[in-house]
Design a protein around this motif. Structure first.
Motif, PDB file in Angstrom:
ATOM      1  N   MET A 197     -24.711  -2.710 -18.602  1.00  0.00           N
ATOM      2  CA  MET A 197     -23.900  -1.506 -18.769  1.00  0.00           C
ATOM      3  C   MET A 197     -22.395  -1.702 -18.940  1.00  0.00           C
ATOM      4  N   GLN A 198     -21.917  -0.830 -19.543  1.00  0.00           N
ATOM      5  CA  GLN A 198     -20.355  -1.009 -19.340  1.00  0.00           C
ATOM      6  C   GLN A 198     -19.858  -0.301 -17.995  1.00  0.00           C
ATOM      7  N   ARG A 199     -18.620  -0.947 -17.632  1.00  0.00           N
ATOM      8  CA  ARG A 199     -18.109  -0.396 -16.317  1.00  0.00           C
ATOM      9  C   ARG A 199     -17.694   1.009 -16.516  1.00  0.00           C
ATOM     10  N   GLU A 200     -18.305   1.681 -15.453  1.00  0.00           N
ATOM     11  CA  GLU A 200     -18.177   3.106 -15.264  1.00  0.00           C
ATOM     12  C   GLU A 200     -17.201   3.701 -14.416  1.00  0.00           C
ATOM     13  N   TRP A 201     -16.208   4.616 -14.587  1.00  0.00           N
ATOM     14  CA  TRP A 201     -15.192   5.153 -13.801  1.00  0.00           C
ATOM     15  C   TRP A 201     -16.185   6.210 -12.939  1.00  0.00           C
ATOM     16  N   VAL A 202     -15.892   6.012 -11.722  1.00  0.00           N
ATOM     17  CA  VAL A 202     -16.628   7.069 -10.581  1.00  0.00           C
ATOM     18  C   VAL A 202     -16.042   7.994 -10.067  1.00  0.00           C
ATOM     19  N   ALA A 203     -14.722   7.800  -9.490  1.00  0.00           N
ATOM     20  CA  ALA A 203     -14.018   8.782  -8.890  1.00  0.00           C
ATOM     21  C   ALA A 203     -12.539   8.412  -8.695  1.00  0.00           C
ATOM     22  N   SER A 204     -11.593   9.274  -8.511  1.00  0.00           N
ATOM     23  CA  SER A 204     -10.145   8.863  -8.421  1.00  0.00           C
ATOM     24  C   SER A 204      -9.563   9.864  -7.209  1.00  0.00           C
ATOM     25  N   ALA A 221       0.844  -1.090  -0.014  1.00  0.00           N
ATOM     26  CA  ALA A 221       0.053  -0.119  -0.009  1.00  0.00           C
ATOM     27  C   ALA A 221       0.889   1.476   0.160  1.00  0.00           C
ATOM     28  N   VAL A 222       2.051   1.049   0.549  1.00  0.00           N
ATOM     29  CA  VAL A 222       2.786   2.192   0.619  1.00  0.00           C
ATOM     30  C   VAL A 222       3.164   2.745  -0.944  1.00  0.00           C
ATOM     31  N   SER A 223       3.232   2.061  -1.775  1.00  0.00           N
ATOM     32  CA  SER A 223       3.620   2.349  -3.011  1.00  0.00           C
ATOM     33  C   SER A 223       2.305   2.601  -3.964  1.00  0.00           C
ATOM     34  N   ILE A 224       1.246   2.742  -3.371  1.00  0.00           N
ATOM     35  CA  ILE A 224      -0.121   3.188  -4.281  1.00  0.00           C
ATOM     36  C   ILE A 224       0.220   4.761  -4.899  1.00  0.00           C
ATOM     37  N   GLU A 225      -0.089   4.744  -5.892  1.00  0.00           N
ATOM     38  CA  GLU A 225      -0.054   6.116  -6.665  1.00  0.00           C
ATOM     39  C   GLU A 225      -1.418   6.720  -6.688  1.00  0.00           C
ATOM     40  N   ASP A 226      -2.338   6.017  -7.170  1.00  0.00           N
ATOM     41  CA  ASP A 226      -3.841   6.393  -7.180  1.00  0.00           C
ATOM     42  C   ASP A 226      -4.681   5.142  -6.950  1.00  0.00           C
ATOM     43  N   MET A 227      -5.831   5.549  -6.335  1.00  0.00           N
ATOM     44  CA  MET A 227      -6.863   4.665  -6.129  1.00  0.00           C
ATOM     45  C   MET A 227      -8.168   5.161  -6.515  1.00  0.00           C
ATOM     46  N   ASN A 228      -8.993   4.444  -7.014  1.00  0.00           N
ATOM     47  CA  ASN A 228     -10.135   4.744  -8.061  1.00  0.00           C
ATOM     48  C   ASN A 228     -11.375   3.904  -7.535  1.00  0.00           C
ATOM     49  N   VAL A 264     -22.752  -2.762  -8.721  1.00  0.00           N
ATOM     50  CA  VAL A 264     -21.658  -3.340  -8.103  1.00  0.00           C
ATOM     51  C   VAL A 264     -20.370  -2.226  -8.370  1.00  0.00           C
ATOM     52  N   TYR A 265     -19.751  -1.813  -6.902  1.00  0.00           N
ATOM     53  CA  TYR A 265     -18.940  -0.818  -6.993  1.00  0.00           C
ATOM     54  C   TYR A 265     -17.468  -1.572  -6.574  1.00  0.00           C
ATOM     55  N   TYR A 266     -16.587  -1.207  -7.547  1.00  0.00           N
ATOM     56  CA  TYR A 266     -15.038  -1.702  -7.416  1.00  0.00           C
ATOM     57  C   TYR A 266     -14.095  -0.855  -7.066  1.00  0.00           C
ATOM     58  N   CYS A 267     -12.965  -1.285  -6.314  1.00  0.00           N
ATOM     59  CA  CYS A 267     -11.977  -0.514  -5.927  1.00  0.00           C
ATOM     60  C   CYS A 267     -10.851  -0.928  -6.961  1.00  0.00           C
ATOM     61  N   ASN A 268      -9.982   0.074  -7.222  1.00  0.00           N
ATOM     62  CA  ASN A 268      -8.909  -0.070  -8.366  1.00  0.00           C
ATOM     63  C   ASN A 268      -7.925   0.845  -7.782  1.00  0.00           C
ATOM     64  N   ALA A 269      -6.519   0.176  -8.166  1.00  0.00           N
ATOM     65  CA  ALA A 269      -5.169   1.111  -7.611  1.00  0.00           C
ATOM     66  C   ALA A 269      -4.323   0.658  -8.517  1.00  0.00           C
ATOM     67  N   HIS A 270      -3.153   1.807  -8.525  1.00  0.00           N
ATOM     68  CA  HIS A 270      -2.038   1.517  -9.460  1.00  0.00           C
ATOM     69  C   HIS A 270      -1.033   1.762  -8.208  1.00  0.00           C
ATOM     70  N   LEU A 271       0.112   1.123  -8.668  1.00  0.00           N
ATOM     71  CA  LEU A 271       1.487   1.287  -7.921  1.00  0.00           C
ATOM     72  C   LEU A 271       2.524   1.994  -8.649  1.00  0.00           C
ATOM     73  N   ALA A 272       3.303   2.609  -7.960  1.00  0.00           N
ATOM     74  CA  ALA A 272       4.503   3.114  -8.479  1.00  0.00           C
ATOM     75  C   ALA A 272       5.522   1.989  -9.276  1.00  0.00           C
ATOM     76  N   LEU A 273       6.129   2.094 -10.407  1.00  0.00           N
ATOM     77  CA  LEU A 273       6.866   1.477 -11.015  1.00  0.00           C
ATOM     78  C   LEU A 273       6.330  -0.025 -11.095  1.00  0.00           C
ATOM     79  N   ASP A 274       4.978  -0.085 -11.332  1.00  0.00           N
ATOM     80  CA  ASP A 274       4.117  -1.261 -11.395  1.00  0.00           C
ATOM     81  C   ASP A 274       3.159  -0.943 -12.610  1.00  0.00           C
ATOM     82  N   SER A 275       3.078  -1.821 -13.697  1.00  0.00           N
ATOM     83  CA  SER A 275       2.284  -1.594 -14.738  1.00  0.00           C
ATOM     84  C   SER A 275       0.814  -2.512 -14.363  1.00  0.00           C
ATOM     85  N   MET A 276       0.735  -2.920 -13.329  1.00  0.00           N
ATOM     86  CA  MET A 276      -0.339  -3.826 -13.099  1.00  0.00           C
ATOM     87  C   MET A 276      -1.637  -2.940 -12.804  1.00  0.00           C
TER      88      MET A 276
END
Length: 120
Positions: A43-50, A28-35, A95-107
């Motif tokens: 319906m298609q998946r929708e982005w809600v907030a970042s 978690a310390v490497s998290i750059e953003d969460m969404n 259904v609400y989903y959490c998403n995250a990106h990490l530094a130096l990680d393309s996942m």
């Protein structure tokens, strides 16, 4: 890697409120953003907030359809992200989903989702 677990979903009447949480474990310390995203049947998946880590402050952004009603926030250590949802509408049912990106990680990391149902 980071593991994400959503909670806080449920059934609420239109006009009501819910607070979703997303607990992050692992790097978690490497998290750059969460969404937050949402997916309704048919319906298609929708982005809600970042929320994005900044220098001294976080940057937040919202989809137009939730501006003024939803608020994204996180704890100090990026271990938990929140979505305060007010003035809920039946069309917020998803259904609400959490998403995250990490530094130096393309996942792209995802939780399993939490159901929000808003009755009219």
């Amino acid at each position: 890697q980071v593991q994400l677990v959503e909670s806080g979903g449920g059934t609420v009447q239109a006009g009501g409120s819910l607070r979703l949480s997303c607990a992050a474990s692992g790097r978690a310390v490497s998290i750059e953003d969460m969404n937050w995203y949402r997916h309704s049947p048919g319906m298609q998946r929708e982005w809600v907030a970042s929320i994005t880590r900044g220098i001294g402050t976080d940057y937040t952004d919202y989809a137009d359809f939730v501006k003024g009603r939803f608020t994204i926030s996180r704890d100090g250590a990026w271990n938990t992200m929140y979505l305060q949802m007010n003035s809920l509408k039946p069309e917020d049912t998803a259904v609400y989903y959490c998403n995250a990106h990490l530094a130096l990680d393309s996942m792209d990391y995802w939780g399993r989702g939490t159901q929000v149902t808003v009755s009219s």
